[in-house]
Design a protein around this motif. Structure first.
Motif, PDB file in Angstrom:
ATOM      1  N   LEU A 139      49.890  28.409  40.618  1.00 47.34           N
ATOM      2  CA  LEU A 139      50.081  27.980  39.235  1.00 47.34           C
ATOM      3  C   LEU A 139      51.354  28.547  38.634  1.00 47.34           C
ATOM      4  CD1 LEU A 139      46.427  28.328  37.952  1.00 47.34           C
ATOM      5  CD2 LEU A 139      47.608  26.269  38.662  1.00 47.34           C
ATOM      6  N   TYR A 140      51.960  29.507  39.294  1.00 45.96           N
ATOM      7  CA  TYR A 140      53.182  30.107  38.777  1.00 45.96           C
ATOM      8  C   TYR A 140      54.340  29.702  39.680  1.00 45.96           C
ATOM      9  CZ  TYR A 140      50.523  33.063  35.625  1.00 45.96           C
ATOM     10  OH  TYR A 140      49.699  33.508  34.638  1.00 45.96           O
ATOM     11  N   GLY A 141      55.302  29.011  39.141  1.00 47.33           N
ATOM     12  CA  GLY A 141      56.476  28.636  39.908  1.00 47.33           C
ATOM     13  C   GLY A 141      57.485  29.763  39.951  1.00 47.33           C
TER      14      GLY A 141
ATOM     15  N   LEU B   8      44.269  33.498  36.969  1.00 44.98           N
ATOM     16  CA  LEU B   8      45.417  32.885  37.639  1.00 44.98           C
ATOM     17  C   LEU B   8      45.220  31.416  37.947  1.00 44.98           C
ATOM     18  CD1 LEU B   8      46.296  35.688  40.191  1.00 44.98           C
ATOM     19  CD2 LEU B   8      47.214  35.306  37.917  1.00 44.98           C
ATOM     20  N   GLY B   9      44.001  30.954  38.039  1.00 48.85           N
ATOM     21  CA  GLY B   9      43.832  29.561  38.456  1.00 48.85           C
ATOM     22  C   GLY B   9      42.576  28.951  37.919  1.00 48.85           C
ATOM     23  N   LYS B  10      42.532  27.610  37.969  1.00 53.02           N
ATOM     24  CA  LYS B  10      41.367  26.886  37.515  1.00 53.02           C
ATOM     25  C   LYS B  10      40.280  26.939  38.569  1.00 53.02           C
ATOM     26  CE  LYS B  10      44.408  23.674  35.091  1.00 53.02           C
ATOM     27  NZ  LYS B  10      44.855  22.286  34.983  1.00 53.02           N
TER      28      LYS B  10
ATOM     29  N   ARG C 236      40.322  32.767  40.223  1.00 55.86           N
ATOM     30  CA  ARG C 236      41.252  33.795  40.668  1.00 55.86           C
ATOM     31  C   ARG C 236      41.553  34.725  39.486  1.00 55.86           C
ATOM     32  NH1 ARG C 236      42.966  28.914  42.676  1.00 55.86           N
ATOM     33  NH2 ARG C 236      43.091  28.737  44.946  1.00 55.86           N
ATOM     34  N   LEU C 237      41.260  35.996  39.680  1.00 58.45           N
ATOM     35  CA  LEU C 237      41.477  36.994  38.637  1.00 58.45           C
ATOM     36  C   LEU C 237      42.298  38.143  39.187  1.00 58.45           C
ATOM     37  CD1 LEU C 237      37.891  37.429  37.076  1.00 58.45           C
ATOM     38  CD2 LEU C 237      39.773  36.083  36.157  1.00 58.45           C
ATOM     39  N   THR C 238      43.112  38.745  38.320  1.00 61.26           N
ATOM     40  CA  THR C 238      43.721  40.036  38.615  1.00 61.26           C
ATOM     41  C   THR C 238      43.290  41.009  37.529  1.00 61.26           C
ATOM     42  OG1 THR C 238      45.740  39.625  37.354  1.00 61.26           O
ATOM     43  CG2 THR C 238      45.733  38.955  39.669  1.00 61.26           C
TER      44      THR C 238
END
Length: 967
Positions: A902-904, A959-961, A827-829
């Motif tokens: 992954l972000y709370g 953003l994620g693994k 996941r990329l931004t």
């Protein structure tokens, strides 16, 4: 005393947001206070673009010196001459060329502008920067006006120093006025404490009082002081000032005259006091002088390399060398100081590589122990400039450098024959050169660069001797092992034209501008080297040589040339940009030279009188005269006599160095640089300590252990301020953050490297460093892996994890899988400044088409555009889905508009899309932002999404693994 800057509204000072991304003032090394609370604000100005100064540390040294004296009460910032692309943008936007890179403030918001001039052609850029920033070019005009029209604060004082200051007489007009308010002559360390203390103490007061205080306390400072023109002579400039304008126009550089009238200007301010002698400043090593160990890091590929100064000056007397005569006497930093400085540099900068900063590193008497001790602190130690005679004669030096991983050797041979080397006082015999070349080839070095200087005095016998030397090198090259075994080095011959610098013995010679003759010499040299199978390069273009020589050999009429050049946009940036020949003929040449066919006379003799007559240097004029006479005797000896005489016979004319190699007797040449018997004794009794036998095996074992070390991988989350930075910049910050919290790891931990985005296939696909999740490799030698290879121990790795977690404000975990590729996020931004929504959608569609994947475009519930990849193309594992967002604010999206487990919620909103936010006072940031969110980004490539014409850096965040989904 605090200035009134808080109330100043800086207008027209918007700086390119791309330049801001090169630095982050929040990182260690800056330690600036808030703008409003600063007691003094200083802008350090360089006259070349930032990308050309990656290996220069003058501005970093001055910043570090300021911080050591004033602590965290002073606000320091940098300004660099804008690059071509930056100049285009600034011209289009009407922006000032002189503005702070970190603060975004214009020049009028600073108290002082401290400029550094490193070489003569940079002088072209200073008046142009002033003109493009709306700063009056003359100090007298600035003093008369008092303050800029739109400001309540006086004009900031402009003070210039640097390594070219002795050839910067072009900054001063013939009437004593100047582009700058003062010039500092010499080594900044000598009066650094007094200098910055006075600047801080005088902030907010009249600039004239600050200048008076500086002039009173610092003998090395010359203050611009226009005087009456009728019958006056400036004791510093040393030029008679005639009473009328037309006569004054005859007072030109180096005896050159012209009938052209001087640009209209009458001195406004009369001399307030009698000019006094100016003493060139130099430090005393015995006084434990300042050495920089902490300074801001810039985002460039050399960010993980620091420089450690090991000496001042040069012990040699090469007749052409500016530094060799300017920076006398030679002084070495003692080993105990270097040992402590090295640890501080590693801690404060996070450098994994250190470069020995010296005119000749192999002249240091403690090089054997020093190199070993530095390798215990840094991963690599770079050795650059050195003397060929020491390399050839000092036992074990070559082998020790090879053990220290030096594989490329740059040697200043200078003269193409023995006669020319004697003329340059190089102290190199043909036998020494041949022996050195044999040893270099025998040991299979990778590259050898041989630098020569063409003076115009070369004759047929000299080229015959040069050809014989080239054929000798070819012979030993053919006899050495073949390229497949790495035994044949690449050999590059390079030649430049002799620029006769002021204050050197050869400044007493005529300057040569016979282009046909000089270029014929270069072609002859190139033909010989090419015929023997080696590469040949010229070190400068002809126009650069001519203008460089005219500027440094000229007198103060050069100031008119620089002013007129700035009016037509003349500058130096990787070459001279703009026409200048007519201005040179008007201001810099003899009147009779204009009648010659080539425009310049074949021989133009520079003034035998130094341009700064009241400046006192360390080396006496008598010593320079003796060296000049010795060079002429060497030049005019007959060939048969040259063949019989070794260069050492010239010691009766002048010594080649202040100390001798082992086995030779030393004596003082009487140059006058040493102030007392103690300084002379240190040079005459100079010794080389240590040996190859004592340190060679120790260094070899240490380096082998470091090269065999294996990384241990950690998963970290990087803040967006690292997006778009170079991996070396990230490495330096991570290593510094660890050493600052765990200094005991120095000597056990040597480097930390990003191991995911900047390595392997992703390096080409993205072309930039990502923020968010990534993997780093930690390299140390305190433990051993199951196979017995060195790596960092479990205990030390735990200390690294703890330090990084504190620095990044996020947990750092150990990667169990030994392959970083196993942790690629899917996941990329990607965010970037946008022009319009439709144009950015067109950009996106073109990019997706270049990836050769079919997509279905639809509008999402939040106004975003969703591009769904066709099922057949999902199997290509490039990406599964893409969402496009468009924003119209200056800081990027305020809240994360896409899913991210992954972000709370406790972590708050999305970081700003740009590394630096923009406020109204700092300038206008991008009006709109575009952002895309990519799912399943396994093989996606950003190539084609952005082009070379895009004047921005995208922010990429992981953003994620990596997941197990296959699409």
């Amino acid at each position: 005393m605090t200035g009134n800057h808080a109330a100043i509204e800086t207008t027209g000072t918007t700086f390119s947001w791309v330049r801001a991304q090169r630095i982050s003032p929040a990182f260690p090394g800056w330690n600036n206070p808030s703008w409003e609370s600063a007691t003094v604000r200083i802008l350090f100005v360089r006259l070349s673009p930032l990308e050309d100064l990656e290996e220069s540390n003058t501005h970093l040294f001055l910043f570090s010196l300021m911080r050591s004296v004033l602590g965290e009460t002073a606000y320091g910032d940098f300004c660099f001459f804008p690059s071509y692309k930056e100049r285009q943008t600034m011209e289009k936007r009407g922006e000032s060329w002189v503005q702070g890179l970190a603060s975004g403030k214009g020049w009028e918001a600073f108290d002082y502008l401290l400029c550094s001039c490193s070489y003569a052609l940079e002088l072209l850029n200073l008046p142009l920067m002033l003109r493009k920033s709306g700063i009056p070019l003359r100090a007298s005009i600035r003093k008369k006006e008092g303050k800029p029209p739109s400001s309540l604060h006086p004009y900031p004082l402009i003070i210039v120093g640097g390594s070219n200051i002795l050839a910067s007489q072009g900054l001063i007009y013939p009437d004593g006025d100047s582009f700058v308010d003062a010039l500092y002559f010499g080594e900044a360390e000598a009066y650094g404490r007094e200098f910055f203390s006075i600047l801080a103490g005088q902030t907010g007061g009249p600039p004239s009082e600050a200048l008076q205080a500086l002039e009173k306390a610092i003998p090395a400072l010359w203050v611009a002081t226009p005087w009456k023109t009728e019958g006056q002579k400036d004791p510093v400039v040393g030029v008679d000032i005639p009473g009328n304008r037309k006569e004054q126009s005859q007072v030109v550089a180096a005896g050159h005259t012209t009938d052209q009238a001087e640009p209209p200007h009458q001195p406004i301010v009369q001399a307030e006091s009698s000019p006094r002698p100016v003493q060139y400043a130099r430090v005393k090593v015995q006084d434990n002088p300042f050495l920089p160990t902490a300074y801001p890091l810039f985002n460039h590929p050399g960010a993980d390399t620091a420089r450690l100064q090991i000496s001042w000056g040069c012990p040699s007397f090469c007749t052409f060398c500016f530094e060799g005569w300017e920076r006398k006497p030679y002084r070495e930093v003692p080993m105990p100081i270097l040992r402590e400085q090295a640890r501080q540099v590693a801690t404060n900068t996070g450098a994994s590589t250190v470069e020995l900063y010296s005119f000749n590193f192999n002249a240091h008497g403690d090089l054997f122990p020093l190199l070993y001790e530095l390798h215990q602190v840094f991963d690599r130690v770079n050795m650059m400039s050195q003397r060929a005679d020491i390399l050839a004669e000092l036992p074990g030096m070559l082998d020790y450098e090879l053990i220290g991983e030096k594989r490329s050797f740059t040697l200043g041979i200078e003269g193409i024959s023995q006669r020319m080397r004697d003329y340059y006082a190089k102290g190199l015999s043909e036998e020494q050169l041949k022996r050195l070349f044999r040893e270099l080839w025998k040991r299979g070095v990778r590259e050898i660069k041989l630098f020569f200087i063409l003076s115009g005095h070369e004759e047929e016998d000299d080229f015959t001797e040069f050809q014989a030397l080239c054929e000798y090198i070819r012979k030993i090259s053919e006899e050495s092992p073949g390229p497949e075994s790495g035994g044949r080095p690449r050999v590059i011959f390079s030649a430049g034209f002799l620029v006769r610098m002021p204050w050197t013995p050869l400044a007493l010679e005529p300057c040569l501008f016979d282009r046909d003759h000089m270029e014929a010499l270069a072609r002859r040299m190139g033909t010989i080297t090419s015929a023997t199978g080696f590469e040949f390069r010229t070190a400068m273009e002809w126009d650069e040589y001519v203008l460089d020589q005219l500027i440094v050999a000229g007198n103060h009429q050069v100031a008119h040339f620089l002013e007129e050049g700035s009016r037509r946009g003349l500058l130096y940036d990787k070459g001279i940009r703009g026409s200048w020949e007519d201005l040179a003929q008007q201001y810099l040449t003899y009147r009779e030279a204009l009648e010659q066919p080539g425009g310049f006379e074949t021989h133009i003799r520079p003034s035998l009188v130094s341009p700064y007559r009241n400046l006192k240097l360390s080396v006496s004029s008598e010593a320079r005269r003796r060296a000049y006479e010795a060079s002429q005797r060497a030049l005019h000896r007959f060939p048969a006599q040259r063949a019989r005489e070794a260069p050492q016979s010239l010691s009766s004319f002048y010594p080649f160095a202040c100390f001798r190699l082992p086995g030779e007797s030393a004596s003082c040449g009487g140059c006058g640089a040493c102030r007392n018997n103690e300084e002379r004794h240190l040079l005459i009794e100079h010794r080389f300590h240590g040996s190859l036998g004592e340190y060679g095996s120790l260094l070899e074992q240490l380096i082998k252990k470091k090269r065999k070390s294996r990384p241990r991988y950690l998963m970290v989350r990087l803040p967006p301020s690292f997006a778009g930075t170079h991996r070396e910049y990230l490495s330096a910050h991570l290593l510094s953050s660890v050493f600052q919290r765990e200094p005991g790891l120095i000597g056990r931990l040597f480097r930390i490297e990003e191991a995911l985005w900047s390595r392997g296939p992703w390096e080409d696909r993205l072309g930039t460093l990502c923020a968010g999740w990534t993997v780093i490799g930690v390299y140390g030698i305190s433990g051993a892996n199951p196979q017995g290879a060195p790596w960092i121990s479990d205990e030390d790795l735990a200390l690294v994890q703890r330090a990084l977690a504190a620095f990044l404000h996020h947990p750092v975990t150990l990667c169990e899988d030994p392959s970083p590729e196993a942790y690629y996020p899917e996941r990329l931004t990607i965010s970037w400044p946008a022009s319009s929504m439709e144009k950015e959608l067109q950009r996106l569609r073109r990019w997706l088409a270049s990836l050769k994947i079919a997509t279905t475009e639809r509008k999402g519930p939040g106004g975003e555009r969703i591009f769904e990849v066709a099922p057949k193309d999902r199997k290509k594992r490039i990406l599964r889905e893409l969402r496009f967002f468009f924003y119209t604010d200056t800081e990027g999206p305020k809240e994360r508009p896409f899913p991210s487990p992954l972000y709370g919620e406790e972590e708050g909103p999305l970081y700003g899309a740009g590394p630096l936010s923009f406020t109204e006072k700092q300038g206008k940031g991008p009006a709109s932002w575009a952002s895309i969110y990519i799912e399943g980004a396994q093989k996606v490539s950003l190539q084609g999404l952005f082009t070379a014409t895009d004047y921005f850096l995208p922010t990429v965040e992981a953003l994620g693994k990596r997941s197990d989904q296959t699409g």
